[in-house]
Design a protein around this motif. Structure first.
Motif, PDB file in Angstrom:
ATOM      1  N   GLY A 154       2.317   5.918  -9.703  1.00 11.93           N
ATOM      2  CA  GLY A 154       1.743   4.841 -10.504  1.00 11.93           C
ATOM      3  C   GLY A 154       0.217   4.840 -10.476  1.00 11.93           C
ATOM      4  N   HIS A 155      -0.360   5.254  -9.329  1.00  8.44           N
ATOM      5  CA  HIS A 155      -1.826   5.298  -9.234  1.00  8.44           C
ATOM      6  C   HIS A 155      -2.375   6.442 -10.089  1.00  8.44           C
ATOM      7  N   GLY A 211       0.838  -1.193   0.000  1.00  9.34           N
ATOM      8  CA  GLY A 211       0.000   0.000   0.000  1.00  9.34           C
ATOM      9  C   GLY A 211       0.874   1.244   0.000  1.00  9.34           C
ATOM     10  N   LEU A 212       0.530   2.212   0.834  1.00  7.23           N
ATOM     11  CA  LEU A 212       1.287   3.466   0.852  1.00  7.23           C
ATOM     12  C   LEU A 212       2.475   3.431   1.822  1.00  7.23           C
ATOM     13  N   LEU A 213       2.779   2.248   2.389  1.00  5.99           N
ATOM     14  CA  LEU A 213       3.767   2.105   3.468  1.00  5.99           C
ATOM     15  C   LEU A 213       4.998   3.015   3.389  1.00  5.99           C
ATOM     16  N   GLU A 233      -4.006   1.882  -4.273  1.00  6.22           N
ATOM     17  CA  GLU A 233      -4.592   0.907  -5.183  1.00  6.22           C
ATOM     18  C   GLU A 233      -4.881  -0.431  -4.487  1.00  6.22           C
ATOM     19  N   ARG A 234      -5.926  -1.119  -4.964  1.00  6.69           N
ATOM     20  CA  ARG A 234      -6.162  -2.509  -4.563  1.00  6.69           C
ATOM     21  C   ARG A 234      -6.090  -3.358  -5.812  1.00  6.69           C
ATOM     22  N   GLY A 248      -9.217  -2.784 -15.759  1.00  2.00           N
ATOM     23  CA  GLY A 248      -9.895  -1.904 -14.819  1.00  2.00           C
ATOM     24  C   GLY A 248      -9.016  -1.640 -13.611  1.00  2.00           C
ATOM     25  N   TRP A 249      -9.538  -0.865 -12.653  1.00  2.00           N
ATOM     26  CA  TRP A 249      -8.760  -0.607 -11.434  1.00  2.00           C
ATOM     27  C   TRP A 249      -9.677  -0.421 -10.241  1.00  2.00           C
ATOM     28  N   ILE A 250      -9.060  -0.551  -9.052  1.00  2.00           N
ATOM     29  CA  ILE A 250      -9.753  -0.239  -7.802  1.00  2.00           C
ATOM     30  C   ILE A 250      -8.849   0.706  -7.027  1.00  2.00           C
TER      31      ILE A 250
END
Ligand code: 0WD
Ligand code: CA
Length: 386
Positions: free
Chosen positions: A135-136, A99-101, A166-167, A150-152
């Motif tokens: 990247g997001h 994640g954003l770690l 992102e997921r 697609g994306w989440i």
């Protein structure tokens, strides 16, 4: 639906419900002039070592070292990008979702740089509208033209700042788990290409036989603005050009790319329509002015090198009527960030707004009131609340 046909339609059971509005993604909805975009300025950087450990310094920054005579036609380079795939390749564990770690670690250690100044009445812990990985944002920019994936994107509002993370979608999880050996080799070849062009010091030489370890990274952290949206963004930077005419980041940074050698007008068109779209979005977002591309033959050898100025890419594709328009990408991003501000109004690290998109459809949103997959982890909430 006729009233009264379904027992759940009985007025007594009706719960007032306003579903969050959806957002259209078709290019025709986002045409217009290019929105205001400020060249991002670097606020700091960090490095991830061979074990993926964070260091608040530039130890993993590398320096561009082009082969002599590159500008005189490239000659026959012949670099074998498959060399070392079997025995000198350490792969990052992609099942570990960070994640954003690392970005949040940087924010935690540098929060003094991000405080609202005395005159600002925002009272925010981090004086930015958005925090995310580059990247997001690249995925958002490419959305109006994306037809495959697609994306989440999960979003949390915490003390006035929106965090976007992102997921992995079910489809991309499946693709990742079903990667063929050929696809693995292709991924490796991109990293191997970097080994041929990057040195550890400004006057050093590349070591093409080195172990490729995808845990390692140098990430720049920058402040940017798109129209009314301020953001803090971080992205992985491949190398710095020691001979750059403008030595200050991000202008001295260089992006390295590989692509299949083009052998037909059809391949050339699809390179312009799909590859250059992604390359432009990714480098434009951080203000990286130069892309060095290596073209590989079917055997995985580099046959030519080419420099692309990021700012010149839109002109390369303009002649093609079915191509993409950078203004559409940026206008869509502007619209999506405005949409997020409108929808995500609950300031609570336990609440996650999940935005999903599939090609051909609108962006939709669901809310997780007490989420099991937080965007802003508890350690960060603790650290920033001190
Ligand atoms: O967990 C994930 N699925 C991802 C993690 C996806 C994308 C990035 N990341 C990580 C990166 O490793 C980096 O530490 O997030 C950090 C920031 O990345 P970014 O700059 O925001 O990401 P992006 O612009 O998508 O990718 C930049 C580079 C890639 O260069 P190319 O030329 O292939 O676009 O980051 C590298 C890659 O070199 N990269 C990755 N490295 C290790 N594991 C990955 C990955 N899954 N994806 C991209
Ligand atoms: Ca790259």
């Amino acid at each position: 639906r006729g009233l009264g046909q379904d027992p759940s339609d009985s007025p007594r059971l009706k719960i007032p419900h306003v579903s969050p509005p959806s957002l259209k993604t078709h290019p025709s909805c986002h045409q217009g002039s290019f929105p205001f975009y400020r060249l991002p300025s670097e606020l700091g950087f960090f490095s991830l070592d061979e074990k993926r450990c964070y260091h608040g310094d530039g130890r993993r920054l590398r320096y561009l070292s082009l082969p002599v005579g590159m500008d005189s036609g490239g000659a026959s380079l012949g670099w074998d990008l498959m060399d070392g795939f079997e025995d000198r390749y350490v792969r990052r564990n992609e099942d570990e979702k960070e994640g954003l770690l690392h970005l949040l670690t940087w924010v935690k250690e540098n929060r003094g740089l991000l405080r609202a100044n005395g005159r600002s009445d925002s009272g925010r812990l981090v004086d930015r509208d958005f925090v995310s990985w580059r990247g997001h944002l690249t995925k958002i920019l490419c959305t109006p033209y994306e037809t495959q994936e697609g994306w989440i994107l999960a979003v949390t509002l915490f003390k006035g700042t929106l965090y976007i993370s992102e997921r992995e979608t079910a489809a991309s999880y499946k693709r990742r788990k079903e990667r063929t050996r050929e696809q693995e080799k292709l991924m490796y070849s991109g990293y191997k290409f970097e080994s041929h062009l990057c040195a550890d010091s400004p006057d050093g030489s590349p070591c093409p036989s080195e172990v490729v370890n995808t845990n390692e990274a140098f990430c720049s952290v920058l402040l940017g603005r798109l129209a009314s949206h301020s953001f803090l963004v971080s992205g992985e930077v491949d190398c710095k050009d020691p001979s750059s005419s403008n030595p200050s980041p991000p202008s001295c940074y260089v992006e390295l790319k590989t692509s299949a050698q083009m052998r037909s007008p059809h391949q050339e068109r699809s390179f312009h329509r799909y590859k250059l779209l992604k390359w432009w979005c990714q480098s434009f977002l951080l203000g990286i002015p130069l892309i060095v591309a290596g073209f590989r033959n079917p055997q995985g050898r580099i046959v030519s090198l080419e420099k692309f100025r990021t700012s010149a890419i839109p002109q390369l594709v303009r002649g093609d009527r079915q191509s993409w328009d950078p203004a559409v990408c940026m206008n869509f991003c502007n619209a999506f960030l405005s949409h997020i501000k409108k929808v995500v109004t609950t300031d609570d690290p336990r609440v996650v707004f999940v935005f999903s998109w599939e090609p051909g459809q609108d962006v939709t949103c669901t809310v997780e009131a007490d989420s099991d997959h937080l965007v802003v982890p508890e350690w960060y909430v603790q650290a920033l609340s001190q």
